[in-house]
Design a protein around this motif. Structure first.
Motif, PDB file in Angstrom:
ATOM      1  N   ALA A 125      -7.556   4.756  -4.600  1.00 23.38           N
ATOM      2  CA  ALA A 125      -6.769   5.412  -5.666  1.00 23.38           C
ATOM      3  C   ALA A 125      -5.623   6.353  -4.575  1.00 23.38           C
ATOM      4  O   ALA A 125      -4.743   7.047  -5.352  1.00 23.38           O
ATOM      5  CB  ALA A 125      -7.281   6.144  -6.687  1.00 23.38           C
ATOM      6  N   HIS A 126      -5.696   6.174  -3.580  1.00 20.59           N
ATOM      7  CA  HIS A 126      -5.042   7.259  -2.572  1.00 20.59           C
ATOM      8  C   HIS A 126      -4.599   6.649  -1.324  1.00 20.59           C
ATOM      9  O   HIS A 126      -5.277   6.733  -0.261  1.00 20.59           O
ATOM     10  CB  HIS A 126      -5.959   8.711  -2.392  1.00 20.59           C
ATOM     11  CG  HIS A 126      -5.158   9.731  -1.620  1.00 20.59           C
ATOM     12  ND1 HIS A 126      -5.786  10.789  -1.350  1.00 20.59           N
ATOM     13  CD2 HIS A 126      -3.998   9.628  -1.076  1.00 20.59           C
ATOM     14  CE1 HIS A 126      -4.974  11.811  -0.849  1.00 20.59           C
ATOM     15  NE2 HIS A 126      -3.882  11.140  -0.524  1.00 20.59           N
ATOM     16  N   VAL A 127      -3.254   6.108  -1.318  1.00 17.42           N
ATOM     17  CA  VAL A 127      -2.972   5.451  -0.050  1.00 17.42           C
ATOM     18  C   VAL A 127      -1.443   5.872   0.231  1.00 17.42           C
ATOM     19  O   VAL A 127      -0.594   6.385  -0.991  1.00 17.42           O
ATOM     20  CB  VAL A 127      -2.926   3.937  -0.157  1.00 17.42           C
ATOM     21  CG1 VAL A 127      -4.399   3.579  -0.506  1.00 17.42           C
ATOM     22  CG2 VAL A 127      -1.940   3.215  -1.326  1.00 17.42           C
ATOM     23  N   HIS A 128      -0.863   5.810   1.292  1.00 13.34           N
ATOM     24  CA  HIS A 128       0.542   5.840   1.551  1.00 13.34           C
ATOM     25  C   HIS A 128       1.065   4.718   2.338  1.00 13.34           C
ATOM     26  O   HIS A 128       1.020   4.129   3.245  1.00 13.34           O
ATOM     27  CB  HIS A 128       0.698   7.036   2.630  1.00 13.34           C
ATOM     28  CG  HIS A 128       0.052   8.440   2.222  1.00 13.34           C
ATOM     29  ND1 HIS A 128       0.875   9.299   1.160  1.00 13.34           N
ATOM     30  CD2 HIS A 128      -1.022   8.799   2.146  1.00 13.34           C
ATOM     31  CE1 HIS A 128       0.267  10.226   0.807  1.00 13.34           C
ATOM     32  NE2 HIS A 128      -0.955  10.075   1.580  1.00 13.34           N
ATOM     33  N   LEU A 129       1.775   3.798   1.223  1.00  9.84           N
ATOM     34  CA  LEU A 129       2.478   2.595   1.847  1.00  9.84           C
ATOM     35  C   LEU A 129       3.848   2.915   1.782  1.00  9.84           C
ATOM     36  O   LEU A 129       4.809   1.834   1.599  1.00  9.84           O
ATOM     37  CB  LEU A 129       1.922   1.344   0.904  1.00  9.84           C
ATOM     38  CG  LEU A 129       0.533   1.181   0.719  1.00  9.84           C
ATOM     39  CD1 LEU A 129       0.017  -0.064   0.145  1.00  9.84           C
ATOM     40  CD2 LEU A 129       0.011   0.994   2.415  1.00  9.84           C
ATOM     41  N   THR A 147      -9.153   6.215   0.686  1.00 14.76           N
ATOM     42  CA  THR A 147      -8.911   6.640   1.946  1.00 14.76           C
ATOM     43  C   THR A 147      -7.833   7.484   2.446  1.00 14.76           C
ATOM     44  O   THR A 147      -7.933   7.916   3.601  1.00 14.76           O
ATOM     45  CB  THR A 147      -8.231   4.991   2.564  1.00 14.76           C
ATOM     46  OG1 THR A 147      -7.235   4.709   1.976  1.00 14.76           O
ATOM     47  CG2 THR A 147      -9.534   4.129   2.658  1.00 14.76           C
ATOM     48  N   ASP A 148      -6.863   7.594   1.606  1.00 15.99           N
ATOM     49  CA  ASP A 148      -5.591   8.336   2.019  1.00 15.99           C
ATOM     50  C   ASP A 148      -4.915   7.670   3.136  1.00 15.99           C
ATOM     51  O   ASP A 148      -4.464   8.278   4.265  1.00 15.99           O
ATOM     52  CB  ASP A 148      -6.041   9.845   2.582  1.00 15.99           C
ATOM     53  CG  ASP A 148      -4.772  10.956   2.606  1.00 15.99           C
ATOM     54  OD1 ASP A 148      -3.560  10.300   2.324  1.00 15.99           O
ATOM     55  OD2 ASP A 148      -4.783  11.761   2.837  1.00 15.99           O
ATOM     56  N   HIS A 149      -4.991   6.329   3.124  1.00 14.66           N
ATOM     57  CA  HIS A 149      -4.482   5.542   4.241  1.00 14.66           C
ATOM     58  C   HIS A 149      -3.147   5.878   4.627  1.00 14.66           C
ATOM     59  O   HIS A 149      -2.033   5.853   3.731  1.00 14.66           O
ATOM     60  CB  HIS A 149      -4.696   3.956   3.604  1.00 14.66           C
ATOM     61  CG  HIS A 149      -4.193   3.092   4.447  1.00 14.66           C
ATOM     62  ND1 HIS A 149      -4.764   2.340   5.523  1.00 14.66           N
ATOM     63  CD2 HIS A 149      -2.831   2.424   4.784  1.00 14.66           C
ATOM     64  CE1 HIS A 149      -4.144   1.380   6.214  1.00 14.66           C
ATOM     65  NE2 HIS A 149      -2.898   1.481   6.015  1.00 14.66           N
TER      66      HIS A 149
HETATM   67 ZN    ZN Z   1      -2.481  11.664   1.087  1.00 16.51          ZN
END
Ligand code: ZN
Length: 459
Positions: free
Chosen positions: A59-63, A315-317
């Motif tokens: 629920a936490h990614v940066h794309l 992940t906060d990918h």
């Molecule tokens: Zn983040």
């Protein structure tokens, strides 16, 4: 009974409720059609000796990163390459943080990002619009977001205007809760960080070995306390993201005991590494916000997962090229935070968590899938394996061992924090809404087939 589209045979299904005996799962179209007695299928997958998990929800990614400065390096994945990394890692739904362009309201941000994701995503996705200064226009948008099927907003306590706008933020969190939205919050206190950093700079201590001291635990603790207070007074749920420390977890545990609707996410980095990495070679590799903490914090987070005090692991990918991450010019005042982790989230948590006996398989599925589905209104369409649910499934080989090499994985980030680690337990096949999207090391889904994961209507 006629043929079904896809059958997964003889795998052991795992849900948040338990581990089943080997069973067959039949899929028709996008949904699970039958479990147990499954007729012949057009496509068959032999899952003997394998586990079948519900697709992970990260629920936490940066794309997307619309604010990247011209000529400056930025995050290197988009919805297509990020989806590939996700699906290869058994993640079928990603929650993207959507930063507003200057002057945009949350709804405009949502619509802009939706257009991008609809064209490029292969994984299903959720969009979390970032709250900017709570002007009347911004506040007016919040109930409308819910009507568009959005389930969340994102708030950063480190934004420079946070301290001047607490009253308006309280209004926003309250409105969000009343509209059925969850407020995700990055908890670190900006003035404390600014002070600690300035002191180090004055002493000439600007190297990354001082990075943890520049963002001390207490800055996370006090921001978490404040966010608990927002939830308590607003009567609205908050989700503390990437929680990193024992003391901040204790704040949340105490709030939950008192019935305050506080949910907790941690990220894998804090479970697998400690702050001594900042004194080792290439400390930039491990830079995130908050920083890595101590072994005592790491233990507290594992216990938090095992005991149910931590709801989700996400992940906060935030993928960078290694050369940009380990730029020797970096100091405690100039870093590039975030790491790529979508493809490694599930395998590493299984390897280090389940195989080592720290957490059960059920708990793994809860923190990687079921709890996020519940918090974001997707359960039981997603987050479990049952007849009628989306066929988001991972055939997972618990005995497969591989040495991680981020340069050869699906994210455009050319390294992994786990480079060189031998990890046991990897996805064989990933199915997203009935479509086989990853098999034999190949991602097969077409960009544009991912869909926004809409909230389940409450009857
Ligand atoms: Zn983040």
């Amino acid at each position: 009974m006629g043929k079904v589209d896809l059958a997964i045979r003889n795998g052991r299904p795992v849900t948040g409720a338990g581990v089943g005996e080997p069973a067959d799962i039949g899929i028709e179209g996008e949904r699970v059609a039958c479990i147990g007695i499954v007729p012949a299928a057009r496509d068959e997958i032999d899952a003997r000796g394998k586990l079948v998990l519900p697709g992970c929800i990260d629920a936490h990614v940066h794309l997307s990163y619309p604010l990247a400065d011209e000529g400056e390096p930025g995050w290197v994945d988009d919805f297509t390459s990020g989806s590939a990394a996700a699906l290869a890692g058994g993640v079928t739904t990603v929650g993207n943080i959507c930063f507003p362009l200057p002057g945009e309201t949350p709804l405009q941000t949502l619509e802009r990002e939706e257009a991008q994701a609809r064209e490029m995503a292969v994984a299903d996705y959720l969009l979390h619009p970032v709250l900017s200064r709570p002007t009347p226009e911004v506040l007016a948008d919040i109930p409308t977001l819910a009507r568009y099927g959005c389930r969340s907003i994102k708030l950063f306590t480190v934004f420079p205007w946070f301290d001047q706008e607490v009253r308006g933020i309280l209004e926003a969190v309250h409105l969000a809760g009343a509209s059925g939205l969850l407020t995700l919050v990055h908890c670190e206190d900006r003035p404390l960080i600014a002070f600690a950093t300035a002191q180090l700079v004055a002493e000439g201590k600007t190297g990354l070995q001082y990075y943890p001291v520049s963002r001390p635990v207490v800055s996370e603790v006090v921001a978490t306390q404040r966010v608990v207070a927002l939830a308590e007074v607003a009567g609205a749920p908050v989700h503390v993201v990437h929680l990193s420390s024992r003391r901040a977890l204790e704040v949340c545990r105490d709030a939950r005991r008192r019935g305050v609707p506080v949910h907790v996410e941690t990220r894998p980095m804090y479970l697998h590494f400690t702050e001594d990495r900042f004194s080792g070679p290439d400390p930039g590799r491990f830079v995130g916000q908050p920083p890595l903490r101590t072994a005592s914090d790491l233990d507290a987070l594992w216990e938090g997962i095992a005991q149910g005090d931590i709801d989700t692991v996400a992940t906060d990918h935030a993928p960078w090229l290694l050369a940009d991450k380990i730029d020797p010019a970096h100091t405690i005042e100039a870093v590039r935070p975030g790491v790529a982790d979508l493809e490694t989230l599930l395998p590493v948590l299984y390897s280090e968590g389940v195989r080592s006996g720290r957490i059960s398989l059920e708990r793994l599925v809860q923190v990687l899938s079921t709890n996020a589905a519940r918090l974001l209104g997707l359960f039981p369409r997603k987050g479990t394996i049952r007849v009628g649910s989306d066929a988001d499934l991972v055939v997972f080989d618990p005995e497969c061992s591989r040495v991680v090499d981020g340069a050869c994985m699906h994210s455009r980030a050319d390294y992994s924090v786990y480079d060189g680690w031998e990890v046991t337990g990897w996805p064989d096949v990933t199915v997203r809404r009935g479509a086989v999207v990853y098999r034999d090391g190949q991602v097969m889904g077409r960009p544009g087939t991912g869909r926004r994961a809409a909230a389940v209507q409450k009857g």
